[in-house]
Write an enzyme that holds these catalytic residues in place. Structure first.
Site, PDB file in Angstrom:
ATOM      1  N   TYR A  40       0.772  -0.910   0.126  1.00 48.85           N
ATOM      2  CA  TYR A  40       0.583   0.218  -0.256  1.00 48.85           C
ATOM      3  C   TYR A  40       1.058   1.070   0.076  1.00 48.85           C
ATOM      4  CZ  TYR A  40      -4.801   2.023   0.284  1.00 48.85           C
ATOM      5  OH  TYR A  40      -5.835   3.419   0.498  1.00 48.85           O
ATOM      6  N   THR A  96     -13.013  -2.987  -2.585  1.00 53.89           N
ATOM      7  CA  THR A  96     -12.102  -2.800  -1.153  1.00 53.89           C
ATOM      8  C   THR A  96     -12.007  -1.643  -1.336  1.00 53.89           C
ATOM      9  OG1 THR A  96     -10.865  -2.312  -3.672  1.00 53.89           O
ATOM     10  CG2 THR A  96     -10.844  -3.961  -2.344  1.00 53.89           C
ATOM     11  N   GLU A  97     -12.973  -0.307  -1.658  1.00 52.98           N
ATOM     12  CA  GLU A  97     -13.505   1.147  -1.098  1.00 52.98           C
ATOM     13  C   GLU A  97     -14.001   1.862  -1.946  1.00 52.98           C
ATOM     14  OE1 GLU A  97      -9.106   3.052  -1.645  1.00 52.98           O
ATOM     15  OE2 GLU A  97      -7.522   1.846  -0.940  1.00 52.98           O
ATOM     16  N   ASN A  98     -14.638   2.057  -0.782  1.00 53.48           N
ATOM     17  CA  ASN A  98     -15.206   3.499  -1.635  1.00 53.48           C
ATOM     18  C   ASN A  98     -16.285   4.446  -0.344  1.00 53.48           C
ATOM     19  OD1 ASN A  98     -18.867   3.238  -1.857  1.00 53.48           O
ATOM     20  ND2 ASN A  98     -17.794   4.326  -3.720  1.00 53.48           N
TER      21      ASN A  98
END
Ligand code: NAG
Ligand code: NAG
Ligand code: NAG
Ligand code: NAG
Length: 573
Positions: A163, A416-418
């Site tokens: 990341y 995975t991301e919002n």
């Protein structure tokens, strides 16, 4: 979160064209069925077993940047340079999650999530980045304990290996992702993670948002490691990242899969690009190109073995007449074979949508952005956020998900991301706009599942307010507010925590009446918290709100209802 180029508006023209566009047909897939009633809300629930979660990442939350044997990452070095990050903020202490991980797990329990998506810091496990040089046992212990604590609480760990926090030594000695040697070092590091945690961790994400790593790190240099190498720097970094992903996937298959039975995927970040004028073929093509240049750049090699045709065609193109040799690196036939099919699931990070128009003038300079030959536009009526690039446009999510289904053969998807960032820097716990964002986006995802898209999990971004890369602490994405002024970095629930909990509990949006009541309840809870905040410091009163006020109000409500009920029953007799 992804870091994407801010978009400037050119909107009246855009809207006139949109008005004209309605009746015209186009040969390209336009997902017209998603347009039928864009504002209608779909009341239904998610498939049984759907995974609900929240996410975070090591560099943005852990702090303890030079403690317990951790080596520096490119973000530590980049931040310490000064003049690179908003107000010279650094990730040195961030949310202190390295020390407060038990508290964070309590928050996860409170949310009743099924999974927690977080990342392992490569330089915390391997201070120089190289396995054969030194393994930091304290780092292993930390993640091992975290994983065990999650599992004890029935929370599935979903782990990202990379990341953005490349060990600084690897950047310094080998130019980081510019050098193919990263492939070996990353594979060794991944192997150490599989060996140490793979008996318990079954969901692995190799890279998060390689787009930002390549583009923002090596071309624009707005983010760590801050190199301005032009588009060649970005294309080369991406090339090596794609190969490194494939290498790790094969290595897991060969060494670990039979025993551990886990999944190895990647997390790609992409906005949706909507043609500004559906009747204009060049705009429709430009919009597809927009998505191919962000999502397809990585997904196409992994699913089909090579870069998207439009990228090969447009990178290096000077004008439509004059074709130059492409500046994109080339995969050999053997590499294509090796890379193709190396995704067990596709992680999708999605935040926003832009209208896309073909650019009329050929680019002056060579860059990733000009290679695309398009412009991004926004509608001023779209709700904005604390981030210049982020507008709330829920319907774009459904289209992106359908695009993925069509392009890559309906792969297994985990979102995975919002999420959305805060407009205000002060303690703003009544985050109504975030509630509306989640409600809208999650509902569009539900519609996509109805369309047949294979989505099996959703991760709200993010658990905490945290270090937002070159924006420092100025943009807050958290469900929980973090008081960064306080050494102890206390966390406080925003109203969206209560709302998200309701969605998780109901596994969707069961009916209008119930869903309407959630919003009201969340608003009431945060109004009472905020009123107390006006007169007293945050820390003392939050506990009071959750421990005393809320139960008291509930008890009173129940009592009053009971009395009313008795009253009514008596009257009827
Ligand atoms: C979208 O495409 C379909 C067929 O692919 C066509 O019937 C429809 O008119 C198109 N809609 C728009 C708005 O272009
Ligand atoms: C940030 O650091 C740079 C370089 O050391 C310095 O010139 C600048 O004044 C600092 N800015 C703030 C807001 O402290
Ligand atoms: C990690 O946790 C597992 C499960 O509790 C345990 O078997 C293993 O020994 C631990 N490893 C380390 C390095 O502590
Ligand atoms: C890549 O790293 C190796 C050492 O592993 C070094 O010899 C080589 O010069 C580097 N290549 C580039 C292009 O920097």
């Amino acid at each position: 979160m992804p870091v994407q180029r801010a978009v400037r508006m050119d909107v009246p023209r855009a809207w006139c064209m949109l008005g004209l566009a309605l009746a015209v047909t186009s040969a390209t897939e336009n997902f017209s069925w998603t347009r039928q009633s864009p504002s209608s809300f779909y009341y239904s629930t998610f498939p049984k077993g759907f995974l609900w979660g929240v996410g975070s990442s090591a560099c943005q939350t852990e702090g303890a940047w030079d403690k317990a044997g951790k080596g520096p990452s490119i973000w530590d070095t980049f931040g310490h340079q000064g003049g690179t990050v908003f107000m010279n903020h650094t990730a040195d202490s961030a949310c202190e999650s390295y020390y407060k991980i038990k508290d964070d797990i309590q928050l996860l329990k409170e949310l009743k999530v099924n999974h927690y998506l977080f990342s392992i810091s490569w330089p915390r496990l391997l201070p120089t980045g190289i396995k054969s040089e030194k393994v930091n046992q304290e780092g292993i212990q930390f993640y091992n304990d975290t994983i065990n604590a999650l599992l004890e609480n029935k929370i599935i760990p979903i782990i990202t290996l990379y990341y953005w926090d490349l060990p600084q030594v690897l950047q310094q000695k080998y130019d980081g992702w510019q050098n193919t040697s990263m492939i070996t070092y990353f594979t060794d590091y991944a192997d150490l993670c599989f060996e140490s945690f793979g008996d318990r961790v079954k969901h692995w994400i190799t890279f998060n948002n390689p787009w930002a790593t390549a583009e923002e790190g090596y071309e624009t240099g707005q983010h760590a490691p801050g190199l301005k190498l032009g588009s060649d720097g970005a294309y080369k970094a991406a090339h090596h990242i794609i190969k490194a992903h494939a290498e790790v996937w094969h290595s897991y298959r060969k060494k670990w899969h039979r025993k551990q039975r886990g999944l190895v995927g990647i997390s790609l970040s992409s906005a949706w690009g909507e043609p500004i004028d559906l009747s204009n073929k060049v705009d429709v093509e430009a919009a597809e190109r927009y998505v191919q240049f962000s999502l397809g750049w990585f997904a196409n090699p992994l699913y089909h073995g090579d870069y998207p045709g439009v990228m090969k065609d447009y990178v290096g193109r000077k004008s439509s007449e004059q074709r130059m040799a492409s500046r994109l690196p080339v995969f050999s036939a053997q590499e294509k074979n090796y890379i193709k099919g190396t995704v067990d699931f596709l992680g999708i990070s999605h935040f926003t949508t832009y209208y896309i128009s073909q650019k009329s003038h050929p680019p002056q300079e060579e860059s990733y952005f000009t290679d695309r030959n398009l412009v991004e536009l926004v509608d001023p009526r779209w709700p904005n956020s604390g981030s210049s690039w982020l507008y709330s446009v829920p319907w774009g999510f459904r289209r992106l998900l359908n695009f993925i289904k069509v392009q890559y053969g309906n792969p297994l998807i985990y979102v995975t991301e919002n999420g959305i960032s805060e407009k205000l820097q002060c303690a703003q716990l009544c985050d109504d706009w975030r509630i509306n964002y989640f409600k809208g986006y999650i509902n569009e995802m539900l519609k996509a599942i109805k369309d047949g898209v294979n989505i099996q999990g959703y991760t709200a971004w993010s658990l905490l307010d945290k270090f937002e890369w070159n924006r420092g602490y100025s943009e807050r994405f958290g469900l929980y507010y973090v008081d960064f002024q306080n050494q102890n970095k206390p966390r406080y629930p925003k109203a969206s925590v209560h709302y998200y909990k309701k969605i998780i509990k109901a596994n969707g949006f069961p009916n209008p009446k119930e869903v309407a009541s959630w919003h009201q309840q969340a608003a009431e809870i945060c109004t009472s918290s905020s009123q107390l905040l006006v007169t007293e410091p945050l820390a003392t009163h939050m506990e009071m709100v959750t421990e005393i006020v809320v139960p008291t109000v509930f008890t009173l409500c129940i009592l009053i209802s009971a009395i009313l009920l008795l009253f009514l029953l008596r009257k009827q007799q």
